[in-house]
Scaffold this motif. Sequence first.
Motif, mmCIF file in Angstrom:
data_model
loop_
_atom_site.group_PDB
_atom_site.id
_atom_site.type_symbol
_atom_site.label_atom_id
_atom_site.label_comp_id
_atom_site.label_asym_id
_atom_site.label_seq_id
_atom_site.Cartn_x
_atom_site.Cartn_y
_atom_site.Cartn_z
ATOM 1 N N LEU A 32 13.413 1.257 2.718
ATOM 2 C CA LEU A 32 12.168 0.622 2.655
ATOM 3 C C LEU A 32 12.002 -0.178 1.472
ATOM 4 C CD1 LEU A 32 9.501 0.787 4.081
ATOM 5 C CD2 LEU A 32 8.755 2.189 2.371
ATOM 6 N N ALA A 33 12.590 0.209 0.329
ATOM 7 C CA ALA A 33 12.549 -0.421 -0.908
ATOM 8 C C ALA A 33 13.138 -1.995 -0.687
ATOM 9 C CB ALA A 33 13.174 0.281 -2.196
ATOM 10 N N LEU A 49 15.850 12.370 7.061
ATOM 11 C CA LEU A 49 15.088 11.213 7.488
ATOM 12 C C LEU A 49 14.562 10.459 6.297
ATOM 13 C CD1 LEU A 49 13.729 12.055 10.983
ATOM 14 C CD2 LEU A 49 15.416 10.420 10.601
ATOM 15 N N LEU A 50 13.945 11.391 5.618
ATOM 16 C CA LEU A 50 13.063 10.578 4.127
ATOM 17 C C LEU A 50 14.239 10.169 3.303
ATOM 18 C CD1 LEU A 50 9.918 12.795 4.326
ATOM 19 C CD2 LEU A 50 10.541 11.020 5.500
ATOM 20 N N GLY A 52 1.010 -1.165 0.015
ATOM 21 C CA GLY A 52 -0.052 -0.090 0.117
ATOM 22 C C GLY A 52 0.927 1.206 -0.015
ATOM 23 N N GLU A 53 0.277 2.307 -0.239
ATOM 24 C CA GLU A 53 0.826 3.679 -0.341
ATOM 25 C C GLU A 53 0.846 4.390 1.021
ATOM 26 O OE1 GLU A 53 0.685 6.953 -3.544
ATOM 27 O OE2 GLU A 53 -0.678 7.724 -2.114
ATOM 28 N N VAL A 54 1.739 4.714 1.443
ATOM 29 C CA VAL A 54 1.963 5.629 2.812
ATOM 30 C C VAL A 54 2.346 7.291 2.536
ATOM 31 C CG1 VAL A 54 2.918 5.837 5.145
ATOM 32 C CG2 VAL A 54 2.536 3.766 4.021
ATOM 33 N N ALA A 55 1.429 8.248 2.676
ATOM 34 C CA ALA A 55 1.789 9.497 2.515
ATOM 35 C C ALA A 55 2.647 9.972 3.732
ATOM 36 C CB ALA A 55 0.498 10.255 2.269
ATOM 37 N N THR A 63 4.753 1.483 -0.842
ATOM 38 C CA THR A 63 5.245 2.707 -1.698
ATOM 39 C C THR A 63 5.024 3.952 -0.852
ATOM 40 O OG1 THR A 63 3.294 2.962 -2.732
ATOM 41 C CG2 THR A 63 4.707 1.629 -3.835
ATOM 42 N N LEU A 64 5.963 4.977 -1.073
ATOM 43 C CA LEU A 64 5.822 6.272 -0.415
ATOM 44 C C LEU A 64 5.435 7.404 -1.440
ATOM 45 C CD1 LEU A 64 9.074 6.089 1.725
ATOM 46 C CD2 LEU A 64 6.810 5.787 2.479
#
Length: 310
Positions: free
Chosen positions: A123-124, A115-116, A101-104, A131-132
């Motif tokens: 995460l990949a 951090l991002l 799923g997608e996380v916003a 997905t982000l």
Amino acid sequence: MNDGSMGVMGIDVDKLATLRELAERGSITAVADATYRTPSAVSQAIKALERDLGAVLVVREGRGVRLTDAGALLAEGAVEVAEAVARTRARFEEFRGDVSGEVAVTAFPSGAEMLLAPLLPRLAAEAPGVTLRLSDLDLAEYELAAATADHDLVLGHSVLAVPDPATTRLHVTPLLREPLDVAVAGVHRLAARDAVRPEDLVDEPWIGVPVGHPFDLLLPMLAVGGRPPRVVQRFLDNHVVTAFVAAGQGVALLPRLWRRAAEAQGVRLLPLEGVRAGRHVFALARPDRAERAAVRRVLAVLEDVAAELG
């Protein structure tokens, strides 16, 4: 039960969710914009819920609306329902080994950078099904909670404390505490010091941040003899702040992990003695969104990234 959305006692869960959005967003128009519906459709959903329950949930007040006591009770219950549903769905996804799923995620700019950026490749590798959707928002502290309505995770920072989950009614994940240092130009009279104290900075012009943003709340603590720091310019972006410090236009507070970027522009970061200067970095989420398996996976990787930085 005609479409699978009816829950306990015949309460339509989808309509209940609409009432919750109204409680948190404050207006029919805001709910309509956020849920891609017309204001009329939102109003009709609320009225249908009132008919189902035989109770008045919303009343007009001036040009807007407010929830009645019954409406507020149900809106609070809607959070608990959404949290339980999300938790059950997450357990099933974990059981099937199919977390996706997608996380916003949104973060303050320097938080996005530290951090991002490293989060994406980690995460990949660890959760390829997740997905982000990333963005950066530089918000005042009082604006952070509201941003959770439109994002699964909101990364914020505060010089005061990590938000209290009991007060905010949000899921709060502490990530790290980062010291704040005093930035001075390489040719500044204090540049050769190993550290500075507030009294060393009296009469210095300061490059600050907008009023209400975290670092601004710390400046009054640097007052000496009742004389607070004199802010001559205010900017959101650490890159801009660093450029003005490098140009000799003032001193500033910058996070310690900014040291490499600062030194590249000829700016020194000096530890501040006599004041516990630092920022707490944390992630906020609505309780139900924090239960999503994909969101939990992102939070786990974020905590690993933060631990390595710390």
